[in-house]
Structure formats: structure tokens, C-alpha cells
Write an enzyme that holds these catalytic residues in place. Structure first.
Site, short mmCIF file in Angstrom:
data_model
loop_
_atom_site.label_atom_id
_atom_site.label_comp_id
_atom_site.label_asym_id
_atom_site.label_seq_id
_atom_site.Cartn_x
_atom_site.Cartn_y
_atom_site.Cartn_z
N SER A 143 0.77 -1.11 0.12
CA SER A 143 0.00 0.17 0.06
C SER A 143 0.94 1.12 0.11
CB SER A 143 -0.82 0.07 1.20
OG SER A 143 -1.46 1.33 1.49
N TYR A 193 -1.94 -0.69 10.97
CA TYR A 193 -2.55 -1.21 9.41
C TYR A 193 -1.18 -0.73 8.68
CZ TYR A 193 -4.14 -1.32 4.49
OH TYR A 193 -4.20 -1.63 3.15
#
Ligand code: NAP
Length: 240
Positions: A150, A162
Site C-alpha cells: 500500500s 495497518y
């Protein structure tokens, strides 16, 4: 004159190639499966939602073209069954997209410890288990390994565990690339910015579409055999 390794890849009929995708029941994984199937890949679809996988497999042409295998990526036995089912059905695995994952709220006082545990296990341990289960087949095929990291795996987001998991996936991709260097296996990290998928509880504005990321995956997969696209970071225009 291509090397023996390159000739092997060039000799392979496109319709023989097999792509295994985790997190294929939704979002980026499902969009990639659809686009790959249009490009003559046979696909192996893995996630926990059995009905969604079966319906996608039927949409993509049924058992000759798409195999659905229910799999919780945090379960090593399930990951071994997944790789085994792919080899039994299609005889080879040419590419693996380790894509299953989910997020959470920002803040080290947010979410629950149980949510953190599942997220860390899915995003990091699950991806590592996918590598462990499929690298032997990729060595055989001199294949291609792709992982969904990501933008959050490239820049730290405040209070985001995350983001920490995705930094681990970024490191995993580079660690795998270095280990597999010389094996003929290509390794690509896909690093999306915000994408409009069920990842978010509320649909984000100004985000990429899942097909935008699928196109990045197919770009990496479709390069000539001597080209190893190691990272693709793709944001919607205007995302900081
Ligand atoms: N959307 C974004 O903005 C964005 C940006 C950058 C990176 N990403 C990453 O992109 C990947 C795909 O996310 P998405 O945006 O496409 O979201 P999504 O639509 O929610 O898809 C997530 C996929 O992961 C699967 N999954 C979750 N836990 C699993 C487990 N334990 N075992 C097997 N499969 C599991 C889900 O299937 P089941 O629930 O059926 O198991 C689903 O197929 C994730 O790794 C995510 O972190 C997303």
C-alpha cells in the site's frame, strides 16, 4: 536469442498460464481475476467467502478457467490445500497474487486487541504463508510473485497499525526478491493509494477503482520475460 528460461516462458500458450489470487472474493482481488481471465489466464480464487468465490468462478467460465478454493490465509493447512488444489486442477502455478488483507481505525487506543491480532495475522503472517505454500510451484514454473502492499506501506500514517503491517509486506516483497534472485521468479509489490472497495465502511470520494489496480497487476504480469517490475505505487490524482 532468448535464454532457456525465457524460451520456457515464451513457449507457454497464454491460455495455459495459471494465476492464484488470495483475497479474490472482493475488491482488488476480484477485479484482477476478471481482468486476468479476459487476458486468457486461468485463475485460482481464494478467500473465506465461499459463495462469492463460486459465483465469480462461474462468471469467469467455470472449472476449466476458474477454480474457487475457500481459504483463510492465516491457516497454514488451508494454504497448503490451496496450493495443492491449484496444482491438482491445473498442473502448474505461474503467478501468485498475495492480496488478502484488511485495515482498521487509526489510533493506538482504537479498535480492539482482537482486531489487531486478526489484522496482523492476515496481512503479514497470511501473506508469508502464501509465499511459503506457493514458492515451490513458482520455482518450477519460473513464475511471478506479486504482493499487495500500500502507499501506507511506503509512508507511515499517524497511529496506524495497518500502516505498520503494510510496511512489513513491503519488506516481505523485497526480502523475497532478494532470496529468489537467480531462480527466474519475478517479484512485484503493488502499492495502491485509496481504492473504492469494501475495504472502507464508507465509500471514499476521489479514490481509484479496483480495476485501476488490476490494470497495474496485469501490466507487471505482461512484461517481457527479462523485465521484473519490482514496485508499482499508484495513487488517485490529488491524494497526498
Ligand atoms: N482499498 C484500498 O484503499 C487499499 C489501498 C491499499 C492497499 N489495499 C490492500 O488491498 C488488498 C485488497 O483489499 P481491497 O481494497 O480489495 O478490499 P476488500 O474488497 O475488502 O478485499 C479484501 C479481500 O481480502 C480477503 N480476506 C480478508 N481476510 C482474509 C483471510 N483471513 N483469509 C482469506 N482472505 C481474506 C477478503 O475475503 P473474505 O472476507 O471473503 O475472506 C477479500 O477478498 C488488501 O491487502 C488491502 O490492505 C487496499
Amino acid at each position: 536469442m532468448p535464454s532457456a528460461e525465457h524460451a520456457d516462458r515464451l513457449d507457454r500458450a497464454p491460455e495455459d498460464r495459471v494465476l492464484l489470487i488470495t483475497g479474490a472474493s472482493s475488491g482488488i482481488g476480484a477485479a484482477t481475476a476478471r481482468m486476468a481471465a479476459q487476458g486468457s489466464w486461468r485463475v485460482v480464487l481464494a478467500a473465506r467467502s465461499e459463495e462469492r468465490l463460486e459465483s465469480l468462478a462461474a462468471e469467469l467460465g467455470g472449472s476449466e478457467q476458474a477454480l474457487s478454493v475457500p481459504c483463510d490465509v492465516t491457516d497454514w493447512d488451508a494454504q497448503q490445500r490451496l496450493a495443492g488444489a491449484a496444482l491438482e486442477a491445473f498442473g502448474r502455478i505461474d503467478a501468485v497474487f498475495a492480496n488478502a488483507g484488511f485495515g482498521g481505525q487509526r489510533g493506538f487506543l482504537a479498535d480492539t486487541p482482537e482486531h489487531w491480532r486478526e489484522m496482523v495475522l492476515t496481512n503479514i503472517y497470511g501473506a508469508a504463508l502464501t509465499l511459503r505454500a506457493t514458492i515451490p510451484a513458482l520455482r518450477e514454473s519460473r513464475g511471478h510473485l506479486l504482493l499487495t502492499s500500500s502507499v501506507a506501506g511506503r509512508r507511515v500514517l499517524p497511529g496506524s497499525l495497518y500502516s505498520c503491517t503494510k510496511h512489513a509486506v513491503t519488506a516481505m516483497g523485497e526480502a523475497a526478491r532478494q532470496e529468489l534472485n537467480g531462480s527466474g521468479i519475478r517479484v512485484t509489490l503493488i502499492e495502491p493509494g485509496m481504492v473504492d472497495t469494501p475495504f472502507f465502511d464508507n465509500r471514499p470520494a476521489g479514490a481509484l477503482q479496483d480495476a485501476d489496480v488490476a490494470r497495474a497487476v496485469l501490466y507487471a504480469l505482461s512484461q517481457p520475460p527479462h523485465v521484473d517490475v519490482n514496485e508499482i505505487l499508484v495513487r488517485p490524482v490529488g491524494q497526498p
